[in-house]
Every structure is written in C-alpha cells, then in structure tokens.
Design a protein around this motif. Structure first.
Motif, PDB file in Angstrom:
ATOM      1  N   ARG A   1     110.081 131.424 -23.735  1.00 35.41           N
ATOM      2  CA  ARG A   1     110.894 130.954 -24.854  1.00 35.41           C
ATOM      3  C   ARG A   1     110.247 129.725 -25.483  1.00 35.41           C
ATOM      4  O   ARG A   1     109.503 129.005 -24.827  1.00 35.41           O
ATOM      5  CB  ARG A   1     112.306 130.576 -24.387  1.00 35.41           C
ATOM      6  CG  ARG A   1     113.102 131.735 -23.821  1.00 35.41           C
ATOM      7  CD  ARG A   1     114.429 131.269 -23.218  1.00 35.41           C
ATOM      8  NE  ARG A   1     114.174 130.304 -22.158  1.00 35.41           N
ATOM      9  CZ  ARG A   1     114.935 129.242 -21.889  1.00 35.41           C
ATOM     10  NH1 ARG A   1     116.021 128.993 -22.602  1.00 35.41           N
ATOM     11  NH2 ARG A   1     114.636 128.420 -20.906  1.00 35.41           N
TER      12      ARG A   1
ATOM     13  N   VAL B   1     114.008 130.482 -29.060  1.00 34.87           N
ATOM     14  CA  VAL B   1     113.670 131.877 -29.347  1.00 34.87           C
ATOM     15  C   VAL B   1     112.803 132.441 -28.237  1.00 34.87           C
ATOM     16  O   VAL B   1     111.833 131.797 -27.814  1.00 34.87           O
ATOM     17  CB  VAL B   1     112.911 131.981 -30.690  1.00 34.87           C
ATOM     18  CG1 VAL B   1     112.601 133.425 -31.030  1.00 34.87           C
ATOM     19  CG2 VAL B   1     113.691 131.316 -31.812  1.00 34.87           C
TER      20      VAL B   1
ATOM     21  N   VAL C   1     111.149 131.258 -38.071  1.00 27.89           N
ATOM     22  CA  VAL C   1     111.170 132.206 -36.952  1.00 27.89           C
ATOM     23  C   VAL C   1     110.955 133.629 -37.453  1.00 27.89           C
ATOM     24  O   VAL C   1     110.167 134.393 -36.880  1.00 27.89           O
ATOM     25  CB  VAL C   1     112.484 132.084 -36.154  1.00 27.89           C
ATOM     26  CG1 VAL C   1     112.653 133.241 -35.187  1.00 27.89           C
ATOM     27  CG2 VAL C   1     112.535 130.743 -35.424  1.00 27.89           C
TER      28      VAL C   1
END
Length: 173
Positions: A124, A25, A161
């Motif tokens: 990330r 992510v 997330v």
C-alpha cells in the motif's frame, strides 16, 4: 506514520486556513506515483482545477529543489518555489513542498503546499497532502462551507491515483 514539516508562519492552527487530505491505496508504490506529482505539465490531465503550468528558468519538466514554477488553480495564477524535495528512496518517505503566492495587498494569499508519499505494509501507499494559507482570501476560504480547498485537494488526490492506475499495467510490463 510520517508527517509534514512546517516552516515558521505556516504551522497549522496559527495560519489563516488549513486543509488536509489523504488516501491510502493498495497496488501502487511511491515510485509509481512520484512522476505524476512532480511533473506539473501532467496535472491538468488528471486534475481539472489546474492549468497553464510552467516550469521556469529552462528547468523541468520535473520539479526539483529550488525550482520556480507557476500554474493556475481556483481561477488564480499562482507563483511557486519548491522548498522541500526528497525523491523516493526505499525505506524513506518521499516529500515535496512548495511555497506559493498570488495577488497583492489585501487580496494577497500566501500558501505552503506539502505532499508526503510513503510505502505501507501489504503493498500500500499513503499519499498525504496538506496546505496552509495566510491572507484575507485564506480567511474567507476557512469559513466557506463546503470548503473548496478540502474538496479541490481531494479531487487532486483522486485524479492522481486514477491517472497512475491507468498506466500501472504499462509500468509493470
């Protein structure tokens, strides 16, 4: 990339069941994600397959090395003990793993559930979760299609997330 450190009797390929899920992510850090992962009381807020979390021995609310805790998942009460705990440090992957068990006799299942979080280039974060299981229930899960463990852990990752992203603007403020 880093990988899970498996104890004897829980090595994938030799255990009765294995599942692996991962997300990468952008825009989050390990330090953003870590508190949501190591605080069991938060799990039911973003992962519907968990409930009745309890950190034992007047410890917590966050997990630490050696912490005993319990929770319900897939309709089963699971007793757990944290056996690996490496908090976030710049330049090093963060890790947490617990050994869990539920049931007795032929219905007993023993699991090793590990998480690895690491910073990647370009802002990330990689979140990897893997679990091995032993026992008759694990053998049944291994041949179930679709695999409930793969789907359940993906829901856990997606919920994790999403929960972090909801508070991320507040974390930066």
């Amino acid at each position: 990339m880093n990988y899970i450190l498996w104890p004897e009797n829980y090595v994938p390929g030799f255990a009765d069941n294995f599942c692996s899920n991962e997300v990468i992510v952008a825009g989050l850090t390990v330090k953003d994600v870590w508190p949501f992962l190591v605080t069991p009381s938060l799990w039911p807020t973003y992962y519907k397959n968990s409930g009745n979390t309890h950190v034992k021995d007047d410890k917590g609310p966050q997990l630490a090395d050696g912490t005993a805790f319990s929770f319900e998942t897939f309709g089963f009460p699971v007793e757990c003990e944290v056996v690996e705990y490496v908090a976030p440090v710049d330049g090093q992957a963060a890790r947490i793993a617990w050994r869990g068990w539920s049931g007795e006799g032929a219905g007993r299942i023993d699991v090793y559930h590990a998480w690895l979080l690491e910073e990647l280039s370009d802002n990330r974060v990689r979140i990897l979760t893997q679990e091995t299981q032993n026992g008759n229930p694990a053998k049944e899960l291994a041949v179930t299609v679709p695999n409930p463990m793969i789907n359940g852990h993906q829901a856990w990752l997606d919920g994790l997330v999403s929960a972090v992203k909801q508070v991320k603007p507040k974390l930066s403020a």
